[in-house]
Write a protein that holds these residues in place. Structure first.
Motif, PDB file in Angstrom:
ATOM      1  N   LYS A 106       0.826  -1.211   0.000  1.00 20.61           N
ATOM      2  CA  LYS A 106       0.000   0.000   0.000  1.00 20.61           C
ATOM      3  C   LYS A 106       0.858   1.257   0.000  1.00 20.61           C
ATOM      4  CE  LYS A 106      -3.878  -2.260   0.534  1.00 20.61           C
ATOM      5  NZ  LYS A 106      -4.746  -2.532  -0.567  1.00 20.61           N
ATOM      6  N   GLU A 107       2.079   1.158   0.526  1.00 18.44           N
ATOM      7  CA  GLU A 107       2.977   2.311   0.582  1.00 18.44           C
ATOM      8  C   GLU A 107       4.369   1.865   0.173  1.00 18.44           C
ATOM      9  OE1 GLU A 107       3.997   2.470   5.273  1.00 18.44           O
ATOM     10  OE2 GLU A 107       1.966   3.005   4.706  1.00 18.44           O
ATOM     11  N   GLN A 108       5.219   2.836  -0.084  1.00 22.29           N
ATOM     12  CA  GLN A 108       6.577   2.535  -0.531  1.00 22.29           C
ATOM     13  C   GLN A 108       7.395   1.901   0.588  1.00 22.29           C
ATOM     14  OE1 GLN A 108       8.005   2.701  -3.602  1.00 22.29           O
ATOM     15  NE2 GLN A 108       9.673   1.698  -2.558  1.00 22.29           N
ATOM     16  N   ALA A 109       8.029   0.783   0.285  1.00 23.80           N
ATOM     17  CA  ALA A 109       8.924   0.114   1.240  1.00 23.80           C
ATOM     18  C   ALA A 109      10.288   0.808   1.208  1.00 23.80           C
ATOM     19  CB  ALA A 109       9.067  -1.357   0.876  1.00 23.80           C
ATOM     20  N   PRO A 110      10.963   0.903   2.354  1.00 24.07           N
ATOM     21  CA  PRO A 110      12.275   1.570   2.370  1.00 24.07           C
ATOM     22  C   PRO A 110      13.370   0.727   1.710  1.00 24.07           C
ATOM     23  CG  PRO A 110      11.729   0.749   4.554  1.00 24.07           C
ATOM     24  CD  PRO A 110      10.525   0.512   3.692  1.00 24.07           C
ATOM     25  N   LEU A 111      14.190   1.382   0.938  1.00 27.60           N
ATOM     26  CA  LEU A 111      15.369   0.753   0.345  1.00 27.60           C
ATOM     27  C   LEU A 111      16.411   0.612   1.450  1.00 27.60           C
ATOM     28  CD1 LEU A 111      17.037  -0.151  -2.161  1.00 27.60           C
ATOM     29  CD2 LEU A 111      17.717   2.242  -2.403  1.00 27.60           C
ATOM     30  N   VAL A 112      16.899  -0.615   1.679  1.00 29.31           N
ATOM     31  CA  VAL A 112      17.832  -0.836   2.784  1.00 29.31           C
ATOM     32  C   VAL A 112      19.201  -1.351   2.342  1.00 29.31           C
ATOM     33  CG1 VAL A 112      16.041  -1.146   4.528  1.00 29.31           C
ATOM     34  CG2 VAL A 112      16.864  -3.132   3.239  1.00 29.31           C
ATOM     35  N   PHE A 113      19.307  -1.817   1.089  1.00 23.40           N
ATOM     36  CA  PHE A 113      20.583  -2.383   0.644  1.00 23.40           C
ATOM     37  C   PHE A 113      20.580  -2.466  -0.874  1.00 23.40           C
ATOM     38  CE2 PHE A 113      23.290  -6.169  -0.273  1.00 23.40           C
ATOM     39  CZ  PHE A 113      24.466  -5.729   0.294  1.00 23.40           C
ATOM     40  N   PHE A 114      21.761  -2.334  -1.472  1.00 21.25           N
ATOM     41  CA  PHE A 114      21.895  -2.603  -2.904  1.00 21.25           C
ATOM     42  C   PHE A 114      23.255  -3.224  -3.146  1.00 21.25           C
ATOM     43  CE2 PHE A 114      23.730   1.572  -2.429  1.00 21.25           C
ATOM     44  CZ  PHE A 114      24.831   1.555  -3.268  1.00 21.25           C
ATOM     45  N   ARG A 115      23.342  -3.955  -4.253  1.00 16.92           N
ATOM     46  CA  ARG A 115      24.621  -4.562  -4.621  1.00 16.92           C
ATOM     47  C   ARG A 115      24.666  -4.755  -6.131  1.00 16.92           C
ATOM     48  NH1 ARG A 115      24.620 -10.978  -3.130  1.00 16.92           N
ATOM     49  NH2 ARG A 115      22.868 -11.540  -4.465  1.00 16.92           N
ATOM     50  N   THR A 116      25.885  -4.962  -6.646  1.00 17.54           N
ATOM     51  CA  THR A 116      26.069  -5.170  -8.085  1.00 17.54           C
ATOM     52  C   THR A 116      27.030  -6.333  -8.324  1.00 17.54           C
ATOM     53  OG1 THR A 116      27.795  -3.492  -8.106  1.00 17.54           O
ATOM     54  CG2 THR A 116      25.578  -2.768  -8.710  1.00 17.54           C
ATOM     55  N   PRO A 117      26.580  -7.557  -8.027  1.00 20.27           N
ATOM     56  CA  PRO A 117      27.447  -8.719  -8.243  1.00 20.27           C
ATOM     57  C   PRO A 117      27.572  -9.061  -9.728  1.00 20.27           C
ATOM     58  CG  PRO A 117      25.300  -9.449  -7.517  1.00 20.27           C
ATOM     59  CD  PRO A 117      25.290  -7.941  -7.457  1.00 20.27           C
ATOM     60  N   LEU A 118      28.633  -9.780 -10.048  1.00 18.59           N
ATOM     61  CA  LEU A 118      28.845 -10.303 -11.398  1.00 18.59           C
ATOM     62  C   LEU A 118      28.577 -11.800 -11.383  1.00 18.59           C
ATOM     63  CD1 LEU A 118      32.186  -8.502 -12.322  1.00 18.59           C
ATOM     64  CD2 LEU A 118      29.863  -7.870 -13.035  1.00 18.59           C
ATOM     65  N   TYR A 119      27.891 -12.282 -12.420  1.00 20.80           N
ATOM     66  CA  TYR A 119      27.591 -13.700 -12.555  1.00 20.80           C
ATOM     67  C   TYR A 119      28.037 -14.184 -13.926  1.00 20.80           C
ATOM     68  CZ  TYR A 119      24.472 -12.931  -8.589  1.00 20.80           C
ATOM     69  OH  TYR A 119      23.958 -12.607  -7.360  1.00 20.80           O
ATOM     70  N   GLU A 120      28.575 -15.391 -13.970  1.00 20.04           N
ATOM     71  CA  GLU A 120      28.948 -15.990 -15.242  1.00 20.04           C
ATOM     72  C   GLU A 120      27.867 -16.973 -15.657  1.00 20.04           C
ATOM     73  OE1 GLU A 120      32.415 -18.694 -17.346  1.00 20.04           O
ATOM     74  OE2 GLU A 120      32.856 -17.697 -15.457  1.00 20.04           O
ATOM     75  N   LEU A 121      27.407 -16.831 -16.913  1.00 22.71           N
ATOM     76  CA  LEU A 121      26.379 -17.705 -17.441  1.00 22.71           C
ATOM     77  C   LEU A 121      27.001 -18.934 -18.104  1.00 22.71           C
ATOM     78  CD1 LEU A 121      24.013 -15.062 -19.081  1.00 22.71           C
ATOM     79  CD2 LEU A 121      23.988 -15.966 -16.751  1.00 22.71           C
ATOM     80  N   LYS A 122      26.177 -19.930 -18.413  1.00 18.08           N
ATOM     81  CA  LYS A 122      26.658 -21.159 -19.062  1.00 18.08           C
ATOM     82  C   LYS A 122      27.385 -20.879 -20.367  1.00 18.08           C
ATOM     83  CE  LYS A 122      23.131 -24.353 -17.417  1.00 18.08           C
ATOM     84  NZ  LYS A 122      21.996 -25.205 -17.811  1.00 18.08           N
ATOM     85  N   ASN A 123      26.924 -19.856 -21.111  1.00 17.84           N
ATOM     86  CA  ASN A 123      27.529 -19.543 -22.407  1.00 17.84           C
ATOM     87  C   ASN A 123      28.820 -18.730 -22.284  1.00 17.84           C
ATOM     88  OD1 ASN A 123      26.674 -16.977 -21.767  1.00 17.84           O
ATOM     89  ND2 ASN A 123      25.182 -16.810 -23.429  1.00 17.84           N
ATOM     90  N   GLY A 124      29.267 -18.481 -21.047  1.00 15.47           N
ATOM     91  CA  GLY A 124      30.500 -17.740 -20.827  1.00 15.47           C
ATOM     92  C   GLY A 124      30.306 -16.241 -20.672  1.00 15.47           C
TER      93      GLY A 124
END
Length: 96
Positions: free
Chosen positions: A64-82
Motif C-alpha cells: 500500500k505504501e513505498q517500502a524503504p530501500l535498505v541495501f543494494f549490490r552489483t554482483p557479477l555472474y557468469e552464465l553457461k555460455n561464458g
C-alpha cells in the motif's frame, strides 16, 4: 549485459525472514541457494513498481505504501555460455 532486479526482505512480526530455495539453471555453475522474493524489472518498470509486482505475483502481498530501500549490490555472474552479467539488485524492507 546488465540485469536490474528488486528484492524484498520480508519480515513477519517475530522478525523471521521469508526465503525461497531456488536453483539457477542459467549460471555457469548450477547451484541452489536461498533467495529473497523478487525479480527482474520488466520493460518500462522502475525498481519500486517491480517490487510491488513481484511481491503480488510471488506472495500475494499488495504493498500500500513505498517500502524503504535498505541495501543494494552489483554482483557479477557468469552464465553457461561464458557471458558475464552484472546484476543491479535493490533490496527493500517489507513487514507483514
Amino acid at each position: 549485459m546488465v540485469r536490474k532486479s528488486s528484492r524484498a526482505i520480508v519480515l513477519n512480526m517475530q522478525n523471521q525472514i521469508f526465503l525461497f530455495r531456488y536453483t539457477f539453471d542459467f549460471f555457469a555453475e548450477k547451484q541452489s541457494v536461498w533467495i529473497t522474493p523478487g525479480g527482474g524489472l520488466e520493460e518500462g518498470e522502475n525498481f519500486e513498481d517491480a517490487l510491488k509486482r513481484e511481491l503480488f505475483e510471488e506472495l500475494g502481498i499488495e504493498l500500500k505504501e513505498q517500502a524503504p530501500l535498505v541495501f543494494f549490490r552489483t554482483p557479477l555472474y557468469e552464465l553457461k555460455n561464458g557471458e558475464t552479467v552484472r546484476s543491479e539488485e535493490r533490496f527493500y524492507l517489507v513487514y507483514c
